[in-house]
Design a protein around this motif. Sequence first.
Motif, PDB file in Angstrom:
ATOM      1  N   MET A  92       0.835  -1.174   0.000  1.00 20.46           N
ATOM      2  CA  MET A  92       0.000   0.000   0.000  1.00 20.46           C
ATOM      3  C   MET A  92       0.884   1.243   0.000  1.00 20.46           C
ATOM      4  SD  MET A  92      -2.012   2.406   2.306  1.00 20.46           S
ATOM      5  CE  MET A  92      -1.075   1.973   3.671  1.00 20.46           C
ATOM      6  N   LYS A  93       0.495   2.219  -0.830  1.00 16.97           N
ATOM      7  CA  LYS A  93       1.238   3.467  -0.908  1.00 16.97           C
ATOM      8  C   LYS A  93       0.251   4.629  -0.828  1.00 16.97           C
ATOM      9  CE  LYS A  93       3.207   4.403  -4.852  1.00 16.97           C
ATOM     10  NZ  LYS A  93       4.123   4.602  -5.978  1.00 16.97           N
ATOM     11  N   ILE A  94       0.615   5.633  -0.045  1.00 21.71           N
ATOM     12  CA  ILE A  94      -0.167   6.861   0.050  1.00 21.71           C
ATOM     13  C   ILE A  94       0.656   7.960  -0.617  1.00 21.71           C
ATOM     14  CG2 ILE A  94      -1.211   8.566   1.580  1.00 21.71           C
ATOM     15  CD1 ILE A  94      -1.423   6.270   3.677  1.00 21.71           C
ATOM     16  N   THR A  95       0.070   8.585  -1.623  1.00 22.18           N
ATOM     17  CA  THR A  95       0.743   9.649  -2.346  1.00 22.18           C
ATOM     18  C   THR A  95       0.147  10.989  -1.927  1.00 22.18           C
ATOM     19  OG1 THR A  95       1.142   8.207  -4.238  1.00 22.18           O
ATOM     20  CG2 THR A  95       1.258  10.582  -4.637  1.00 22.18           C
ATOM     21  N   LEU A  96       0.990  11.840  -1.387  1.00 28.66           N
ATOM     22  CA  LEU A  96       0.571  13.195  -1.029  1.00 28.66           C
ATOM     23  C   LEU A  96       0.853  14.093  -2.222  1.00 28.66           C
ATOM     24  CD1 LEU A  96       2.096  13.521   2.565  1.00 28.66           C
ATOM     25  CD2 LEU A  96      -0.169  12.658   1.891  1.00 28.66           C
ATOM     26  N   LEU A  97      -0.190  14.562  -2.861  1.00 29.71           N
ATOM     27  CA  LEU A  97      -0.055  15.503  -3.958  1.00 29.71           C
ATOM     28  C   LEU A  97      -0.073  16.891  -3.317  1.00 29.71           C
ATOM     29  CD1 LEU A  97       0.225  15.796  -6.995  1.00 29.71           C
ATOM     30  CD2 LEU A  97      -2.275  15.814  -7.145  1.00 29.71           C
ATOM     31  N   THR A  98       1.097  17.464  -3.169  1.00 29.36           N
ATOM     32  CA  THR A  98       1.293  18.621  -2.302  1.00 29.36           C
ATOM     33  C   THR A  98       1.392  19.926  -3.082  1.00 29.36           C
ATOM     34  OG1 THR A  98       2.469  17.187  -0.756  1.00 29.36           O
ATOM     35  CG2 THR A  98       2.787  19.554  -0.483  1.00 29.36           C
ATOM     36  N   HIS A  99       0.647  20.909  -2.614  1.00 30.40           N
ATOM     37  CA  HIS A  99       0.758  22.260  -3.171  1.00 30.40           C
ATOM     38  C   HIS A  99       2.115  22.833  -2.762  1.00 30.40           C
ATOM     39  CE1 HIS A  99      -0.057  26.481  -3.985  1.00 30.40           C
ATOM     40  NE2 HIS A  99      -1.128  26.090  -4.673  1.00 30.40           N
ATOM     41  N   GLN A 100       2.745  23.558  -3.664  1.00 28.29           N
ATOM     42  CA  GLN A 100       4.072  24.128  -3.423  1.00 28.29           C
ATOM     43  C   GLN A 100       4.144  24.913  -2.111  1.00 28.29           C
ATOM     44  OE1 GLN A 100       6.850  23.722  -5.393  1.00 28.29           O
ATOM     45  NE2 GLN A 100       8.028  24.884  -3.901  1.00 28.29           N
ATOM     46  N   ARG A 101       3.090  25.663  -1.799  1.00 30.05           N
ATOM     47  CA  ARG A 101       3.100  26.497  -0.581  1.00 30.05           C
ATOM     48  C   ARG A 101       3.150  25.666   0.697  1.00 30.05           C
ATOM     49  NH1 ARG A 101      -1.630  30.059  -2.859  1.00 30.05           N
ATOM     50  NH2 ARG A 101      -0.467  31.305  -4.337  1.00 30.05           N
ATOM     51  N   GLU A 102       2.663  24.442   0.641  1.00 28.72           N
ATOM     52  CA  GLU A 102       2.665  23.589   1.843  1.00 28.72           C
ATOM     53  C   GLU A 102       4.076  23.228   2.285  1.00 28.72           C
ATOM     54  OE1 GLU A 102       0.131  22.288   4.045  1.00 28.72           O
ATOM     55  OE2 GLU A 102      -0.749  23.966   2.978  1.00 28.72           O
ATOM     56  N   LEU A 103       5.008  23.223   1.363  1.00 29.93           N
ATOM     57  CA  LEU A 103       6.381  22.827   1.690  1.00 29.93           C
ATOM     58  C   LEU A 103       7.013  23.751   2.722  1.00 29.93           C
ATOM     59  CD1 LEU A 103       7.606  21.995  -1.921  1.00 29.93           C
ATOM     60  CD2 LEU A 103       6.728  20.400  -0.179  1.00 29.93           C
ATOM     61  N   GLU A 104       6.562  24.980   2.776  1.00 32.27           N
ATOM     62  CA  GLU A 104       7.134  25.977   3.693  1.00 32.27           C
ATOM     63  C   GLU A 104       6.303  26.197   4.956  1.00 32.27           C
ATOM     64  OE1 GLU A 104      10.123  27.095   3.026  1.00 32.27           O
ATOM     65  OE2 GLU A 104      10.084  25.953   1.157  1.00 32.27           O
ATOM     66  N   ARG A 105       5.107  25.657   4.998  1.00 28.04           N
ATOM     67  CA  ARG A 105       4.227  25.916   6.139  1.00 28.04           C
ATOM     68  C   ARG A 105       4.599  25.048   7.338  1.00 28.04           C
ATOM     69  NH1 ARG A 105      -0.634  26.210   2.144  1.00 28.04           N
ATOM     70  NH2 ARG A 105      -0.763  28.466   1.898  1.00 28.04           N
ATOM     71  N   LYS A 106       4.737  25.700   8.477  1.00 26.70           N
ATOM     72  CA  LYS A 106       5.046  24.974   9.713  1.00 26.70           C
ATOM     73  C   LYS A 106       3.854  24.167  10.204  1.00 26.70           C
ATOM     74  CE  LYS A 106       8.607  28.154  11.022  1.00 26.70           C
ATOM     75  NZ  LYS A 106       9.083  29.234  11.815  1.00 26.70           N
ATOM     76  N   THR A 107       2.665  24.475   9.695  1.00 26.63           N
ATOM     77  CA  THR A 107       1.454  23.767  10.103  1.00 26.63           C
ATOM     78  C   THR A 107       1.143  22.573   9.201  1.00 26.63           C
ATOM     79  OG1 THR A 107       0.137  25.294   8.781  1.00 26.63           O
ATOM     80  CG2 THR A 107       0.393  25.804  11.140  1.00 26.63           C
ATOM     81  N   ASN A 108       2.033  22.233   8.276  1.00 26.56           N
ATOM     82  CA  ASN A 108       1.813  21.132   7.342  1.00 26.56           C
ATOM     83  C   ASN A 108       1.967  19.791   8.043  1.00 26.56           C
ATOM     84  OD1 ASN A 108       3.468  19.134   5.287  1.00 26.56           O
ATOM     85  ND2 ASN A 108       1.625  20.040   4.419  1.00 26.56           N
ATOM     86  N   THR A 109       0.890  19.024   8.075  1.00 30.80           N
ATOM     87  CA  THR A 109       0.937  17.714   8.735  1.00 30.80           C
ATOM     88  C   THR A 109       1.343  16.599   7.779  1.00 30.80           C
ATOM     89  OG1 THR A 109      -1.418  17.256   8.392  1.00 30.80           O
ATOM     90  CG2 THR A 109      -0.789  18.414  10.442  1.00 30.80           C
ATOM     91  N   GLY A 110       1.390  16.886   6.488  1.00 31.14           N
ATOM     92  CA  GLY A 110       1.877  15.897   5.534  1.00 31.14           C
ATOM     93  C   GLY A 110       3.327  15.533   5.826  1.00 31.14           C
ATOM     94  N   ALA A 111       4.094  16.521   6.275  1.00 34.39           N
ATOM     95  CA  ALA A 111       5.493  16.271   6.623  1.00 34.39           C
ATOM     96  C   ALA A 111       5.611  15.239   7.755  1.00 34.39           C
ATOM     97  CB  ALA A 111       6.183  17.569   7.014  1.00 34.39           C
ATOM     98  N   LEU A 112       4.669  15.273   8.694  1.00 31.29           N
ATOM     99  CA  LEU A 112       4.659  14.275   9.771  1.00 31.29           C
ATOM    100  C   LEU A 112       4.485  12.866   9.209  1.00 31.29           C
ATOM    101  CD1 LEU A 112       2.376  15.772  12.562  1.00 31.29           C
ATOM    102  CD2 LEU A 112       4.828  15.381  12.677  1.00 31.29           C
ATOM    103  N   ALA A 113       3.565  12.736   8.266  1.00 23.48           N
ATOM    104  CA  ALA A 113       3.315  11.429   7.656  1.00 23.48           C
ATOM    105  C   ALA A 113       4.568  10.917   6.952  1.00 23.48           C
ATOM    106  CB  ALA A 113       2.141  11.512   6.693  1.00 23.48           C
ATOM    107  N   LEU A 114       5.260  11.806   6.277  1.00 27.37           N
ATOM    108  CA  LEU A 114       6.501  11.410   5.601  1.00 27.37           C
ATOM    109  C   LEU A 114       7.551  10.955   6.608  1.00 27.37           C
ATOM    110  CD1 LEU A 114       6.695  14.304   3.007  1.00 27.37           C
ATOM    111  CD2 LEU A 114       6.392  11.883   2.481  1.00 27.37           C
ATOM    112  N   GLN A 115       7.651  11.640   7.727  1.00 26.78           N
ATOM    113  CA  GLN A 115       8.655  11.326   8.743  1.00 26.78           C
ATOM    114  C   GLN A 115       8.373  10.022   9.480  1.00 26.78           C
ATOM    115  OE1 GLN A 115       8.538  14.689  11.357  1.00 26.78           O
ATOM    116  NE2 GLN A 115       9.649  16.016   9.956  1.00 26.78           N
ATOM    117  N   HIS A 116       7.110   9.697   9.693  1.00 21.03           N
ATOM    118  CA  HIS A 116       6.768   8.606  10.606  1.00 21.03           C
ATOM    119  C   HIS A 116       6.194   7.357   9.948  1.00 21.03           C
ATOM    120  CE1 HIS A 116       7.657  10.957  14.176  1.00 21.03           C
ATOM    121  NE2 HIS A 116       7.133  11.988  13.524  1.00 21.03           N
ATOM    122  N   CYS A 117       6.054   7.355   8.639  1.00 15.64           N
ATOM    123  CA  CYS A 117       5.418   6.204   7.983  1.00 15.64           C
ATOM    124  C   CYS A 117       6.321   5.493   6.985  1.00 15.64           C
ATOM    125  CB  CYS A 117       4.130   6.645   7.290  1.00 15.64           C
ATOM    126  SG  CYS A 117       2.922   7.259   8.457  1.00 15.64           S
ATOM    127  N   GLY A 118       7.582   5.805   7.010  1.00 13.44           N
ATOM    128  CA  GLY A 118       8.518   5.108   6.131  1.00 13.44           C
ATOM    129  C   GLY A 118       8.146   5.227   4.673  1.00 13.44           C
TER     130      GLY A 118
END
Length: 157
Positions: free
Chosen positions: A1-27
């Motif tokens: 199973m793979k989860i693909t986060l299709l991320t808006h460019q602005r999210e990369l800089e936001r400190k409130t972005n929770t997608g980054a957490l998923a990347l860090q903790h889900c291998g």
Amino acid sequence: MKITLLTHQRELERKTNTGALALQHCGNMVERLVWARRSPAVDLVKAIECGKAVLVYPGGESRGTQLEDFAQVILIDATWQEARKIYNHSPYLKAAPRVTLTTDTASNYRLRRNQPNGGLCTAECVIEILRRHGENSAADRLHTAFIQFNQAGYARN
């Protein structure tokens, strides 16, 4: 199973972005693709065309579409306004089967305004998807990290 986060460019800089957490903790279960309006990711488009990927997006759920039936799940990682823009400007996403995540609990995410009722942040969506695919250990790790992130961010505001 793979989860693909299709991320808006602005999210990369936001400190409130929770997608980054998923990347860090889900291998390797979670990957990030930065949305490009004019040049979509070829592999993502192919997965949709071949019926291997499903889009998690509110409203208009496809009949008979079950999240668990797909090896790849696409999440738009953006603000709600940006997510609508990405969806509206991406014909390949409109061709994807769609599911809406519904849960018995309200979102715990408090770091952004204008959250719609029933809406979940990216990390909460990933947690729900992982649980539905039986990946409870990864879901628990992300849930713990999300609680800490949310509380720390809330204390700053």
